[in-house]
Design an enzyme around this catalytic site. Structure first.
Site, PDB file in Angstrom:
ATOM      1  N   SER A 134       0.870  -1.183   0.000  1.00 19.81           N
ATOM      2  CA  SER A 134       0.000   0.000   0.000  1.00 19.81           C
ATOM      3  C   SER A 134       0.902   1.226   0.000  1.00 19.81           C
ATOM      4  CB  SER A 134      -0.859  -0.008   1.268  1.00 19.81           C
ATOM      5  OG  SER A 134      -1.358   1.272   1.556  1.00 19.81           O
ATOM      6  N   TYR A 147      -2.810   0.025  10.343  1.00 15.98           N
ATOM      7  CA  TYR A 147      -2.813  -0.455   8.948  1.00 15.98           C
ATOM      8  C   TYR A 147      -1.499  -0.040   8.280  1.00 15.98           C
ATOM      9  CZ  TYR A 147      -4.201  -0.963   4.049  1.00 15.98           C
ATOM     10  OH  TYR A 147      -4.254  -1.317   2.703  1.00 15.98           O
TER      11      TYR A 147
END
Ligand code: NAD
Length: 275
Positions: A134, A147
């Protein structure tokens, strides 16, 4: 054409990648904790696809998944570590169980997959491990605390292993998707803490899938998209002052684009509970 195991392939980016990989002639194992979703997709994709039950947190289940695929299609040649989760909310609003859940699924899960694949791929003399990370692996973001931490750590683990294995039979690639229209993004968009999501126009999962399947043949070390904004995020993530200056401003811009997003992290009313 390769035997490809994709985790989290019952939904979103993983499902689109399974479609694209089958379209380009690969044989694909759709591995997911959601066996019903995996089976539905495998049936739709036909004989070049099969469904495999896999909770990526479970070491024994990884070994069983690799054995199942080997008996159906032959040894796994490409592992796409894609499965991931998010609990949205500011750090103080999440329970420790939710923080830990993200670490277990987004970090320990793919690590376990790599450690299952590596000895098998070394023994068979070929293999390719693709990690879906990501852009939050480069820069800490408001609303993406654990996250982003899992993705930073996953990137570090991936590259460390790749460097250790240089010159061996196994190759390694990382793809960093930007915001992509999937159930995960819908979850983020529904939560004001993830307002930074609105800073960019999301991609369709098919666009990301195409990058991922390209990587099977091209074996890039690392792919960021879009290339220019990706480079800026990488640089900003290195310099704390730049990070502390830029991120609240990007979040404020995103908040203006999304009037329903509510106040920023300091003024946000404590909500607590699970999301
Ligand atoms: N959607 C985005 O904007 C975006 C952006 C950057 C990176 N990513 C990353 O891309 C990957 C895929 O995300 P997505 O948006 O397609 O998500 P998604 O929620 O649509 O799909 C995730 C899949 O993972 C599966 N899964 C969850 N926990 C699992 C477990 N323990 N074991 C096995 N499977 C499990 C789910 O059942 C689901 O099928 C994730 O790693 C995510 O972090 C997504």
């Amino acid at each position: 054409m390769s035997v490809v195991l994709i985790t989290g392939a019952a939904s979103g980016i993983g499902a689109a990648t399974a479609h694209e990989a089958v379209r380009r002639g690969h044989r694909v194992a759709i591995a997911d904790i959601d066996m019903a979703g995996a089976s539905l997709l495998a049936t739709a994709l036909g004989p070049a696809a099969c469904a495999v039950q896999l909770d990526i947190r479970d070491e024994k289940a990884w070994e069983a998944a690799f054995d199942t695929v080997a008996s159906r299609f032959g040894p796994v040649e490409v592992l796409i570590n894609n499965a991931g989760i998010i609990h949205t909310g500011y750090a103080r609003q999440l329970s420790m169980a939710q923080h830990r859940h993200m670490v277990d699924v987004n970090l320990v899960g793919p690590m376990t997959g790599m450690m299952t694949a590596l000895p098998r791929m070394r023994a068979q003399g070929r293999g390719h491990i693709i990690t879906i990370c990501s852009m939050s692996s480069f820069m800490p973001l408001i609303g993406y605390t654990s996250y982003g931490a899992t993705k930073h750590a996953l990137r570090a683990f991936h590259h460390s292993v790749a460097i250790e294995e240089q010159g061996g039979p196994v190759t390694f690639s990382i793809i960093h998707p930007p915001g992509t229209r999937t159930p995960m993004l819908e979850q983020e968009m529904a939560d004001p803490s993830s307002v930074i999501t609105f800073a960019e126009k999301p991609l369709d999962p098919e666009q990301v899938a195409s990058m991922i399947v390209d990587a099977i043949a091209k074996k890039p070390l690392e792919v960021v998209h879009p290339a220019l904004a990706g480079r800026f995020q990488r640089v900003a993530g290195v310099f704390p002052r730049l990070m502390h200056f830029a991120i609240p401003r990007v979040a404020a811009m995103a908040r203006r684009r999304s009037p329903g997003a509510g106040p920023g992290p300091v003024t946000a009313r404590e909500q607590g509970g699970s999301r």
